[in-house]
Scaffold this motif. Structure first.
Motif, mmCIF file in Angstrom:
data_model
loop_
_atom_site.group_PDB
_atom_site.id
_atom_site.type_symbol
_atom_site.label_atom_id
_atom_site.label_comp_id
_atom_site.label_asym_id
_atom_site.label_seq_id
_atom_site.Cartn_x
_atom_site.Cartn_y
_atom_site.Cartn_z
ATOM 1 N N THR A 1 -1.602 -7.193 -7.823
ATOM 2 C CA THR A 1 -1.248 -7.256 -6.412
ATOM 3 C C THR A 1 -2.362 -6.622 -5.603
ATOM 4 O O THR A 1 -2.867 -5.550 -5.965
ATOM 5 C CB THR A 1 0.080 -6.523 -6.137
ATOM 6 O OG1 THR A 1 1.147 -7.236 -6.760
ATOM 7 C CG2 THR A 1 0.362 -6.418 -4.643
ATOM 8 N N LEU B 1 -3.142 -5.223 -1.846
ATOM 9 C CA LEU B 1 -2.712 -4.865 -0.508
ATOM 10 C C LEU B 1 -3.946 -4.796 0.387
ATOM 11 O O LEU B 1 -4.942 -4.175 0.023
ATOM 12 C CB LEU B 1 -1.997 -3.513 -0.497
ATOM 13 C CG LEU B 1 -0.524 -3.521 -0.910
ATOM 14 C CD1 LEU B 1 -0.405 -3.591 -2.428
ATOM 15 C CD2 LEU B 1 0.179 -2.270 -0.390
ATOM 16 N N VAL C 1 4.982 -5.274 -5.771
ATOM 17 C CA VAL C 1 4.156 -4.296 -6.483
ATOM 18 C C VAL C 1 4.652 -4.054 -7.905
ATOM 19 O O VAL C 1 3.864 -3.963 -8.851
ATOM 20 C CB VAL C 1 4.111 -2.970 -5.697
ATOM 21 C CG1 VAL C 1 3.416 -1.877 -6.492
ATOM 22 C CG2 VAL C 1 3.428 -3.177 -4.345
ATOM 23 N N GLN C 2 5.943 -3.959 -8.046
ATOM 24 C CA GLN C 2 6.512 -3.623 -9.346
ATOM 25 C C GLN C 2 6.349 -4.760 -10.346
ATOM 26 O O GLN C 2 6.382 -5.933 -9.985
ATOM 27 C CB GLN C 2 7.992 -3.279 -9.177
ATOM 28 C CG GLN C 2 8.216 -2.015 -8.375
ATOM 29 C CD GLN C 2 9.663 -1.812 -7.985
ATOM 30 O OE1 GLN C 2 10.476 -2.732 -8.024
ATOM 31 N NE2 GLN C 2 10.010 -0.593 -7.585
ATOM 32 N N VAL D 1 -2.396 -2.737 -9.282
ATOM 33 C CA VAL D 1 -2.302 -2.849 -7.829
ATOM 34 C C VAL D 1 -3.606 -2.341 -7.246
ATOM 35 O O VAL D 1 -4.094 -1.272 -7.622
ATOM 36 C CB VAL D 1 -1.128 -2.025 -7.266
ATOM 37 C CG1 VAL D 1 -1.118 -2.087 -5.737
ATOM 38 C CG2 VAL D 1 0.191 -2.513 -7.831
ATOM 39 N N LEU E 1 -5.436 -1.280 -3.695
ATOM 40 C CA LEU E 1 -5.230 -0.917 -2.296
ATOM 41 C C LEU E 1 -6.569 -1.014 -1.584
ATOM 42 O O LEU E 1 -7.473 -0.223 -1.819
ATOM 43 C CB LEU E 1 -4.679 0.508 -2.201
ATOM 44 C CG LEU E 1 -4.253 0.998 -0.824
ATOM 45 C CD1 LEU E 1 -3.025 0.242 -0.335
ATOM 46 C CD2 LEU E 1 -3.958 2.494 -0.849
ATOM 47 N N GLY F 1 -0.069 3.114 3.007
ATOM 48 C CA GLY F 1 -0.167 2.219 1.865
ATOM 49 C C GLY F 1 -0.053 2.962 0.551
ATOM 50 O O GLY F 1 0.627 2.505 -0.381
ATOM 51 N N VAL G 1 2.886 2.454 -2.355
ATOM 52 C CA VAL G 1 2.580 2.063 -3.732
ATOM 53 C C VAL G 1 3.044 3.134 -4.716
ATOM 54 O O VAL G 1 3.644 2.820 -5.752
ATOM 55 C CB VAL G 1 1.069 1.805 -3.895
ATOM 56 C CG1 VAL G 1 0.728 1.542 -5.361
ATOM 57 C CG2 VAL G 1 0.635 0.621 -3.044
ATOM 58 N N LEU H 1 5.646 2.493 -7.743
ATOM 59 C CA LEU H 1 5.156 2.557 -9.130
ATOM 60 C C LEU H 1 5.653 3.773 -9.894
ATOM 61 O O LEU H 1 5.277 3.954 -11.052
ATOM 62 C CB LEU H 1 3.625 2.558 -9.140
ATOM 63 C CG LEU H 1 2.926 1.311 -8.613
ATOM 64 C CD1 LEU H 1 1.418 1.448 -8.809
ATOM 65 C CD2 LEU H 1 3.431 0.051 -9.318
ATOM 66 N N PHE I 1 -3.367 1.615 -10.705
ATOM 67 C CA PHE I 1 -3.424 1.697 -9.249
ATOM 68 C C PHE I 1 -4.843 2.076 -8.853
ATOM 69 O O PHE I 1 -5.306 3.173 -9.151
ATOM 70 C CB PHE I 1 -2.408 2.723 -8.750
ATOM 71 C CG PHE I 1 -2.380 2.916 -7.255
ATOM 72 C CD1 PHE I 1 -2.866 1.947 -6.391
ATOM 73 C CD2 PHE I 1 -1.850 4.075 -6.714
ATOM 74 C CE1 PHE I 1 -2.830 2.120 -5.017
ATOM 75 C CE2 PHE I 1 -1.808 4.262 -5.347
ATOM 76 C CZ PHE I 1 -2.300 3.288 -4.490
ATOM 77 N N THR J 1 0.981 8.154 -11.091
ATOM 78 C CA THR J 1 0.481 6.813 -11.371
ATOM 79 C C THR J 1 -0.830 6.870 -12.163
ATOM 80 O O THR J 1 -1.514 7.884 -12.190
ATOM 81 C CB THR J 1 0.227 6.037 -10.059
ATOM 82 O OG1 THR J 1 -0.734 6.750 -9.275
ATOM 83 C CG2 THR J 1 1.505 5.874 -9.265
ATOM 84 N N TRP K 1 -3.907 6.145 -11.664
ATOM 85 C CA TRP K 1 -4.736 5.838 -10.502
ATOM 86 C C TRP K 1 -6.239 5.931 -10.776
ATOM 87 O O TRP K 1 -6.690 6.623 -11.679
ATOM 88 C CB TRP K 1 -4.389 6.765 -9.339
ATOM 89 C CG TRP K 1 -4.540 8.245 -9.618
ATOM 90 C CD1 TRP K 1 -3.561 9.095 -10.047
ATOM 91 C CD2 TRP K 1 -5.729 9.034 -9.495
ATOM 92 N NE1 TRP K 1 -4.068 10.375 -10.198
ATOM 93 C CE2 TRP K 1 -5.397 10.365 -9.862
ATOM 94 C CE3 TRP K 1 -7.046 8.759 -9.117
ATOM 95 C CZ2 TRP K 1 -6.339 11.399 -9.858
ATOM 96 C CZ3 TRP K 1 -7.982 9.797 -9.121
ATOM 97 C CH2 TRP K 1 -7.608 11.092 -9.481
#
Length: 209
Positions: free
Chosen positions: A4, A6, A61-62, A67, A69, A85, A89, A93, A100, A148, A150
Motif C-alpha cells: 500500500t 499512502l 493497510v492491513q 506500507v 508512507l 499519516g 498506519v 499495523l 512500514f 511496527t 519500520w
C-alpha cells in the motif's frame, strides 16, 4: 508482494506505484482525490480514496506485506500530514509484521555533518522549511515509538532525474559529499527496503552517487 502506498498521487508516491507495478506487485494506492493519481489503470492496482483520519483507511493497510508512507506538504504552511499519516498506519499495523517504510528528510539532523553543512546549510534550510520539518520530527518519533517493522528513509535535495540505481546509504549518520538524489531513486529504494528485512527499525540516510 502486496503493498500500500499512502501519498500515491505525490511525485515520489506516483513513482513508487509505477515501480511496484513494474516489479509485478499488487498495489493499493491511497489518495484523497483519485483525479490526481497519474497512473494508468492496471489489473494489479487498486485505488482507495481515504482521508488520513478515515477509520476505513485501516482496510487499505492491513493484510499487506508492506506500507509506504510518501506524503508531502503542498506548501510551507504549518502541517501535520506526515504525523497524521504515521499515526494512522501505526494504529492499523499494531501487532502485525507488515513492513512500514516512510520518507523523511536528511535536513532534520546535523549529527555527523561537516562544518559548512551543519552550521550554514541546514540551519538555513531548517528556517525555510521549519513547518515541514516539525511535522517530520513528530512523524519520526511516532514511528520509532511503535512496534511496527519500520524503516525511515532520509533523502537530501530531490531532483526529477531518472532512476540510476546508484544510491549511497548510511545507517549511522548522514551521507557526506552528496547532496541530492532523484525522486525515482528514492521511490526504488523505498520498495527495496519494503521487500527486505535488512533495514528493519533503522533510519537510513540516502543520496545519489
Amino acid at each position: 508482494m502486496k503493498i500500500t502506498v499512502l501519498g500515491a498521487s505525490g511525485r515520489i508516491g506516483t513513482l513508487a506505484v509505477r515501480d511496484a507495478l513494474a516489479r509485478g506487485w499488487h498495489v493499493t494506492a491511497v489518495v484523497r482525490d483519485p483525479a490526481r493519481l497519474s497512473v494508468a489503470s492496471h489489473p494489479r492496482l487498486d485505488v482507495a480514496v481515504h482521508a488520513l483520519d478515515d477509520p476505513a483507511l485501516a482496510s487499505a493497510v492491513q493484510g499487506r506485506d508492506a506500507v509506504v508512507l510518501a506524503l508531502g506538504a503542498r506548501d510551507r504552511r504549518p502541517t501535520t500530514v506526515n504525523a497524521d499519516g504515521a499515526r494512522a498506519v501505526v494504529s492499523a499495523l499494531r501487532g502485525s509484521d507488515t513492513r512500514f517504510v516512510a520518507v523523511s528528510a536528511a535536513g532534520l539532523k546535523t549529527d555527523g555533518d561537516g562544518f559548512f553543512t551543519r552550521f550554514l546549510v541546514k540551519p538555513l534550510l531548517g528556517a525555510v522549511l521549519r513547518n515541514g520539518f516539525a511535522d517530520l520530527l513528530v512523524m519520526e518519533a511516532t514511528i520509532k515509538a511503535s512496534d511496527t517493522a519500520w524503516t525511515i528513509v532520509r533523502p537530501p535535495r530531490l531532483t526529477d532525474g531518472p532512476a540510476t540505481g546508484r544510491v549511497l546509504v548510511n545507517t549511522a549518520g548522514p551521507v557526506r559529499g552528496s547532496f541530492s538524489i532523484s525522486r525515482a531513486d528514492v521511490a526504488s529504494f523505498l520498495l527495496d527496503a519494503a521487500d527486505g528485512t535488512g533495514l528493519v527499525r533503522t533510519t537510513a540516510a540516502i543520496a545519489g552517487r
